[in-house]
Design an enzyme around this catalytic site. Sequence first.
Site, PDB file in Angstrom:
ATOM      1  N   HIS A 537       0.798  -1.228   0.000  1.00  0.00           N
ATOM      2  CA  HIS A 537       0.000   0.000   0.000  1.00  0.00           C
ATOM      3  C   HIS A 537       0.834   1.282   0.000  1.00  0.00           C
ATOM      4  CE1 HIS A 537      -3.422  -2.429   2.178  1.00  0.00           C
ATOM      5  NE2 HIS A 537      -3.275  -2.791   0.918  1.00  0.00           N
ATOM      6  N   HIS A 581      -7.686  -0.992   3.701  1.00  0.00           N
ATOM      7  CA  HIS A 581      -7.219  -1.294   2.341  1.00  0.00           C
ATOM      8  C   HIS A 581      -7.578  -0.104   1.451  1.00  0.00           C
ATOM      9  CE1 HIS A 581      -6.099  -5.454   3.217  1.00  0.00           C
ATOM     10  NE2 HIS A 581      -6.954  -5.285   4.196  1.00  0.00           N
TER      11      HIS A 581
END
Length: 604
Positions: A537, A581
């Site tokens: 990420h 997420h």
Amino acid sequence: MKTLPLSHLLVASALYVCQTCAVTLTDISQLKELTYDYIIIGAGNAGLVIADRLTENANTSVLVLEAGVSDQGVIPVMAPFLGPSVTPNTPYDWNYTIIPQPGLDGRTFPYPRGRLLGGCTSANYMIHQYGSTDDWAEMAKITGDPGWQWNNVKQYIKRHEKFVAPSDGHNTTGQFIPSLHSFTGELPISLPINNQTIDPRVINTTQQLPEFPFNEDMSGVDGSYLGVGWVQSSMDAGLRGSSSSSYLATSNDRPNLTVMINAMVTKLIQTNSTPAQGLKAFRTVQFADARNATSTTRFQVQANKDIILSAGSIGTPQILQLSGIGDPADLTPLKIPVLVDSPLVGKNMMDHPLLPNIWNVNGNDSFDHILRNANLLQAAISQWATNKTGFIANNVINNFGFGRLNASLLSGLTDPSSGPDSPHFEMIFANFWLNPNVALPPTGSYLTTLTALLTPTSRGTVKIQSTDAFIAPLINPNMLDTEVDIVIMRESVRAIKRFISAPAWKDYVISPFGNLSATADADIDSYVRQHTTTVFHPSSTASMTSETSTNGVVNPDFTVKGVDGLRIVDLSVFPFIPSCHPQGPLYLVAERAADIIKGIVSTR
Ligand SMILES: Cc1cc2nc3c(=O)[nH]c(=O)nc-3n(C[C@H](O)[C@H](O)[C@H](O)COP(=O)(O)OP(=O)(O)OC[C@H]3O[C@@H](n4cnc5c(N)ncnc54)[C@H](O)[C@@H]3O)c2cc1C
Ligand SMILES: *[C@@H]1O[C@H](CO)[C@@H](O)[C@H](O)[C@H]1NC(C)=O
Ligand SMILES: *[C@@H]1O[C@H](CO)[C@@H](O)[C@H](O)[C@H]1NC(C)=O
Ligand SMILES: *[C@@H]1O[C@H](CO)[C@@H](O)[C@H](O)[C@H]1NC(C)=O
Ligand SMILES: *[C@@H]1O[C@H](CO)[C@@H](O)[C@H](O)[C@H]1NC(C)=O
Ligand SMILES: *[C@@H]1O[C@H](CO)[C@@H](O)[C@H](O)[C@H]1NC(C)=O
Ligand SMILES: *[C@@H]1O[C@H](CO)[C@@H](O)[C@H](O)[C@H]1NC(C)=O
Ligand SMILES: *[C@@H]1O[C@H](CO)[C@@H](O)[C@H](O)[C@H]1NC(C)=O
Ligand SMILES: *[C@@H]1O[C@H](CO)[C@@H](O)[C@H](O)[C@H]1NC(C)=O
Ligand SMILES: *[C@@H]1O[C@H](CO)[C@@H](O)[C@H](O)[C@H]1NC(C)=O
Ligand SMILES: *[C@@H]1O[C@H](CO)[C@@H](O)[C@H](O)[C@H]1NC(C)=O
Ligand SMILES: CC(=O)N[C@H]1CO[C@H](CO)[C@@H](O)[C@@H]1O
């Protein structure tokens, strides 16, 4: 993932006809025009949202340049369970490696980024949620734009999300809250379609341990995702949903949209024009044939209105630096003239560290014995190819959870979360050896309870090391550089051990694998530093700050500070990494960015 070798998976590719290839240009020779209203760099998560929304107006012409290849007919991209085999080090990956990490005992490991239509949404694990209300409030505060408050941002769910019934037809009552969702948007979102044998154990644990309450809807829409519950994934009917399969599929045959793959942007060129005082105009894009790193041939296209840089948290700072937009200390040693002094380009990098905590378990109910048996795996893939059923048609995980450290554990440290509805750490329950950098052992059955740090305070960098765009930048997420980061990782390990101590696991879990057995602070810390990797990420390398702040790269309207004709829309602009997420938050940001670019919405 080393347990899913790609070679096993390409067999069925020939079954698929390329749906959208006909309208996707593959070579510079096919490009008819050299001037467009907008040029979008990167056909990834954000780029294809912007392309779709801008071309809703038939009078607006848009060119999208993508370095990577097509996603059409690629089995590992299409089959949800095979997602972990799309990267690393495949034809669909940029094949990056991070520099040695002092916080991780000097280790280095692959750092995957999708290099195909859909970008990372064609390569990711499809987990979909929207972040916490406190995260959005913090974003509004940092950017000085109240439009980033959740109460405003949430309107974009209606356009973005298309919740679908899971294709196994099971009763989803109690697994999500329908009133929070949209059933009419672009991207399909589904609950799991195939139970895994650990699911009832995870759900029963929420009844046995009050520390881990069941949460009926894990999306974060109008509520916290603290607790444990069912994963919502970007997929439908046994197929991945990406920005390509959704937003691009919607817009691809519009005559005012041109998408070209194999087009590697090498830099932006300053345009000879006289924009507002103090700004420099950049409306020319230089690119090369991505298939030929040795060729010095370069091409140019022009934007009438804006260039939109959507090359992601690695590609975006790299392209800015190659163009002379960056920190003089990064550019001068490479003799790149500093056209725009923008010291935060490539700084402020954040990522979520991920720790695969592995347990030895009884029996053969985990996927491990199938994954190490080529015949069983091939049979499952055939079932998927024919019927879109079986475990290959489902995501790799069905349940996950989010937790906070209580105040006593944070005493003496500043709480790094954006507020009380934001988690510090995540728990992901995988019914097999899900250890991205270490191959499945030849024997044994495993449960992997991954934990991730969601509120990192460490900051890293992305920095070019060459004026050649084909040479990867130096990537340094600088994981676990601060005390509070290691404290949260340590406590996430203790939390997952409490979780697995519930009666629900008694007849299943045999023992912790390797140094997961550690109990003292120092021993857990060294276990953490030896095994932590990434949830993939990277963010915030071109961060957004308020219009008046110089401590950032873009303004709330996505324009680059000091530059005319250039905007950035991708995960790099998030002032800090969302505590979830990130694809869901990014989809919403891209939807609002499109409204801002169209002038429908003002940031002031
Ligand atoms: C393996 C993996 C698993 C993940 N799992 C999840 C998950 O389960 N849930 C979740 O929410 N997030 C997940 N993520 C993260 C998420 O997918 C990304 O953070 C997000 O999609 C990034 O979007 P973006 O628009 O910033 O960049 P991208 O989607 O990466 O788009 C950038 C595009 O630009 C192109 N590009 C780059 N440089 C150039 C250039 N010089 N010229 C032309 N084109 C260029 C790239 O090829 C790419 O297509 C995962 C990521 C990975 C890699
Ligand atoms: C497109 O341009 C035409 C001709 O200039 C104009 O008549 C029409 O209103 C425009 N449409 C939109 C949606 O702007
Ligand atoms: C990444 O590695 C794979 C496998 O070696 C290769 O096919 C691919 O071309 C590489 N990608 C890039 C961008 O170099
Ligand atoms: C689904 O389950 C709920 C609760 O168990 C029940 O009330 C509902 O009738 C079920 N729906 C269907 C379509 O069977
Ligand atoms: C999956 O498991 C959950 C929890 O045990 C259960 O409620 C659900 O009915 C199961 N679904 C199927 C399709 O077996
Ligand atoms: C790459 O470009 C070089 C220089 O233009 C050329 O000699 C070579 O044939 C090209 N290679 C391929 C594979 O196209
Ligand atoms: C698990 O599978 C292995 C290999 O197929 C087999 O030897 C073993 O007996 C099985 N164990 C159980 C408990 O079924
Ligand atoms: C697909 O489903 C049909 C009907 O249920 C079944 O007969 C067939 O065996 C399945 N095919 C595969 C490869 O699983
Ligand atoms: C905080 O955590 C400690 C250690 O796990 C525990 O003993 C204590 O009860 C917790 N306090 C609260 C308020 O949850
Ligand atoms: C989970 O709980 C249900 C209901 O209490 C029980 O029937 C089931 O056996 C439990 N399953 C496991 C694996 O603990
Ligand atoms: C476990 O920790 C010890 C002491 O830090 C170390 O020597 C050993 O290599 C570790 N084992 C594994 C499997 O990482
Ligand atoms: C109506 C309109 O402006 N259509 C444009 C769409 O984009 C193409 C370029 O790909 C233009 O040629 C069209 O004029």
